[in-house]
Design a protein around this motif. Structure first.
Motif, PDB file in Angstrom:
ATOM      1  N   ASP A 134       4.110   6.261  -5.263  1.00 45.07           N
ATOM      2  CA  ASP A 134       4.043   6.652  -6.668  1.00 45.07           C
ATOM      3  C   ASP A 134       3.026   7.771  -6.869  1.00 45.07           C
ATOM      4  N   ILE A 135       1.905   7.672  -6.168  1.00 49.40           N
ATOM      5  CA  ILE A 135       0.893   8.724  -6.254  1.00 49.40           C
ATOM      6  C   ILE A 135       1.453  10.041  -5.726  1.00 49.40           C
ATOM      7  N   THR A 136       2.219   9.959  -4.653  1.00 53.23           N
ATOM      8  CA  THR A 136       2.823  11.167  -4.081  1.00 53.23           C
ATOM      9  C   THR A 136       3.788  11.813  -5.069  1.00 53.23           C
ATOM     10  N   CYS A 137       4.594  10.992  -5.738  1.00 51.20           N
ATOM     11  CA  CYS A 137       5.535  11.522  -6.733  1.00 51.20           C
ATOM     12  C   CYS A 137       4.803  12.298  -7.823  1.00 51.20           C
ATOM     13  N   ARG A 138       3.709  11.722  -8.301  1.00 52.39           N
ATOM     14  CA  ARG A 138       2.945  12.378  -9.370  1.00 52.39           C
ATOM     15  C   ARG A 138       2.305  13.666  -8.869  1.00 52.39           C
ATOM     16  N   ALA A 139       1.712  13.604  -7.667  1.00 53.20           N
ATOM     17  CA  ALA A 139       1.039  14.789  -7.131  1.00 53.20           C
ATOM     18  C   ALA A 139       2.030  15.927  -6.909  1.00 53.20           C
TER      19      ALA A 139
ATOM     20  N   HIS B 183       0.834  -1.203   0.000  1.00 59.49           N
ATOM     21  CA  HIS B 183       0.000   0.000   0.000  1.00 59.49           C
ATOM     22  C   HIS B 183       0.870   1.256   0.000  1.00 59.49           C
ATOM     23  N   LEU B 184       1.962   1.226   0.769  1.00 64.13           N
ATOM     24  CA  LEU B 184       2.878   2.358   0.775  1.00 64.13           C
ATOM     25  C   LEU B 184       3.526   2.566  -0.587  1.00 64.13           C
ATOM     26  N   ALA B 185       3.850   1.453  -1.257  1.00 70.61           N
ATOM     27  CA  ALA B 185       4.477   1.558  -2.576  1.00 70.61           C
ATOM     28  C   ALA B 185       3.551   2.269  -3.553  1.00 70.61           C
ATOM     29  N   THR B 186       2.297   1.878  -3.549  1.00 68.23           N
ATOM     30  CA  THR B 186       1.314   2.528  -4.421  1.00 68.23           C
ATOM     31  C   THR B 186       1.174   4.000  -4.071  1.00 68.23           C
ATOM     32  N   ALA B 187       1.061   4.281  -2.756  1.00 65.81           N
ATOM     33  CA  ALA B 187       0.875   5.663  -2.314  1.00 65.81           C
ATOM     34  C   ALA B 187       2.091   6.529  -2.638  1.00 65.81           C
TER      35      ALA B 187
END
Length: 601
Positions: A434-439, A428-432
């Motif tokens: 990547d989302i943080t990088c994009r945001a 779950h952290l790994a997915t989050a």
């Protein structure tokens, strides 16, 4: 239209990095919540904690008993932390009005400070516990004192404390002040039988592995003869909270938007009592509740699942894992936090003289800037779960040590209370992340990390928005790290845990393979790019970041398709359909796609 001013070479060194005095977070322009000097003081504390661990694991302390010295290093550290938590509990219970006449005399030794520090890094639990649990009710005043001295922590981690401070500690906790003397002296723990309520003493360590500080803890009551484990002690603690007429259950009083939601907490408590088929009004004893549940922790889980939401039920159960007064299982929390402390030490940031040079302080200034930008990201996307990098996490932790301010400032600026969960599934952290990088890239037009990890891909539309952002918001340059700070932008994965070990290991291997393929494709793509010299600096750094290989182990990475350069034949139909961009946008399009694409077009 007038011509742009001619390019003029700038002589001399680059301008000095200057930390802004205020930041825009949401609709507010706020003063800095933390200062670089406070981060420096916090790192001094982490140095002391890391030194404790190194000494324990290396077996360099001759005062350890023989059975302790024969342990594996990791097990020996776990035992030492268990003793430190025991000392922390005794200290909390000893606090009272007396300590406010001279707060310095009430300060604990360094091993207990380590536990207190970890407790503060669970801000929601800390705020709730100190509001309704009598054993920790006096901590907030001392926490304010800690926050005041965090920039100069010598008073907190002194190796030569005032004799009155030592005497006061030993008199009120009945343990030696020195951590090493205490580790050898504290061998037993007092508990209460959950069946007959008889008070007894159990050892922390047992040759059969069933001591209180060991994973297979089991005790037999000397009065009723019944055996029990920690889950039964947790159930008994829960029963006592149910029986307390004016009290609340842990995990029910504090919400993200209300610090004291007593109506909600009262309703949850009534529903659980009704689910146990006990009278909602009237006196209930802890023993009556235990008997109704037939002394079976599984029955409590069943009641919670039927009476309240599972998410709330899991949170409540997490606060009742043993008989200690805290809602956080502090031994496990300290062990998890030690991973982050070690990462700070590996960076060299905890070394006493690392930030003595004024030039090195720019690293901590950068940490402060990125942390405030991270808070702004939370305001922009209130429903998202963002993962910090190491430098942001350091600043975040420092803010949490100022517990009273942290709570108030989060609510005022972000609009809700922000917790810091250190038990999140790795995938779950790994997915989050990547989302943080994009945001982050969408918000600031800059890479989130500069440490060399392969970042998530970037679509053509995102790349255009980033370039526009770079041309419009040059003030975001304050978020670009100096070279020495790049390693600190690695993902802070210290709070990753295995929920399902087999599934997590499979997901980790899948991410590792994806990341390696991402690197290889980025390297091939980089060869095809003819990057113009006048491209925005942050964009060039982003391209390099896709191909640089870090010297550290990969953080968690969720598989996301790698960005394919616009020069690829896959995009030729798209280029044709976007021919209108050539008018008035030539320089921008060139900076995004590369000069070679512009020439071919």
């Amino acid at each position: 239209m007038s011509e742009p001013p001619p390019y003029t070479a700038v002589q001399g060194p680059p301008p000095r990095y200057t930390l802004p005095e205020t930041f825009n977070i949401g609709r507010r322009n706020v003063d800095l919540f933390i200062q670089p000097q406070q981060l420096k003081g916090h790192l001094s504390m982490l140095h002391a904690f890391h030194s404790l661990r190194v000494t324990v694991e290396s077996n360099d302390e001759p005062r350890f008993p023989r059975n302790i010295r024969e342990m594996e290093p990791e097990n020996r550290w776990g035992w030492f932390v268990s003793i430190a938590v025991e000392r922390f509990e005794r200290w909390c219970r000893s606090l009272g009005e007396w300590c406010f006449t001279n707060l310095e005399l009430a300060l604990p030794p360094v091993d207990v400070l380590m536990v207190w520090h970890t407790y503060l890094l669970n801000p929601i639990w800390y705020a709730e516990d100190t509001a309704h649990i009598s054993a920790v009710a006096h901590l907030p005043r001392l926490t304010e004192y800690l926050a005041t001295n965090i920039g100069s922590p010598d008073l907190l981690i002194t190796i030569s404390p005032h004799p009155d401070r030592v005497h006061n500690w030993e008199h009120r906790t009945n343990t030696p002040y020195d951590p090493w003397d205490a580790a050898a002296a504290v061998t037993n723990k007092g508990i209460q039988c959950p069946y007959c309520e008889h008070r007894m003493v159990v050892p922390f360590l047992d040759p059969l592995g069933s001591g209180y500080a060991q994973s297979n803890f089991v005790a037999r009551c000397v009065s009723c003869g019944k055996k029990f484990k920690k889950d039964m002690l947790g159930l008994y603690k829960f029963a006592n909270d149910i029986a307390e007429i004016t009290g609340f259950l842990s995990g029910t009083l504090h919400t993200p938007y209300n610090q004291h939601d007593t109506a909600r907490a009262t309703l949850i408590k009534k529903r659980i009592i009704a689910g146990a088929k006990l009278p909602v009004s009237g006196t209930i004893t802890a023993r009556a509740f235990m008997e109704k549940l037939k002394f079976d922790p599984a029955m409590l889980t069943g009641i919670l699942n039927t009476q309240i939401q599972q998410r709330i039920g899991r949170r409540i159960l997490g606060a009742y894992t043993d008989d200690r007064p805290f809602s956080v299982e502090l031994v496990g929390a300290v062990l998890r936090q030690a991973s982050f402390v070690r990462k700070m030490a590996d960076l060299g940031w905890t070394e006493p003289d690392f930030f003595d040079d004024e030039g090195e302080m720019v690293i901590l200034q950068h940490c402060v800037a990125r942390y405030h930008a991270f808070l702004a990201l939370m305001v922009d996307a209130p429903g998202s779960f963002f993962v910090p990098t190491l430098d942001i996490d350091l600043a975040w932790h420092t803010h949490q040590l100022r517990a009273n301010h942290y709570h108030t400032e989060c609510k005022q600026v972000v609009g809700r209370y922000i917790d810091h969960d250190d038990k999140v599934d790795e995938d779950h952290l790994a997915t989050a992340f990547d989302i943080t990088c994009r945001a982050w890239t969408n918000r600031y037009g800059l890479p989130y990390t500069y440490c060399g990890c392969p970042l998530p891909g970037t679509t053509l539309g995102q790349r255009l928005r980033n370039a526009l952002s770079l041309h419009r918001h040059r003030e975001q340059d304050v978020l670009v790290p100096p070279p020495d700070a790049a390693a600190g932008t690695h993902a802070s994965d210290h709070n990753a845990v295995y929920i399902n070990r087999k599934a997590s290991e499979h997901a980790r291997e899948r991410r590792r393979q994806k990341a390696e393929r991402r690197r290889r494709r980025a390297a091939l793509d980089a060869k095809d790019k003819d990057e113009p010299k006048d491209a925005p600096a942050a964009l060039r750094r982003s391209n390099r970041n896709e191909t640089d290989r870090g010297t550290h182990e990969l953080a968690f990475f969720y598989p996301i398709p790698l960005y394919i350069g616009v020069g690829s034949w896959l995009f030729s139909p798209l280029l044709t359909s976007l021919a209108w961009l050539r008018v008035g946008c030539g320089r921008l399009w060139s900076s995004v796609c590369g000069a070679s694409v512009w020439r071919r077009w």
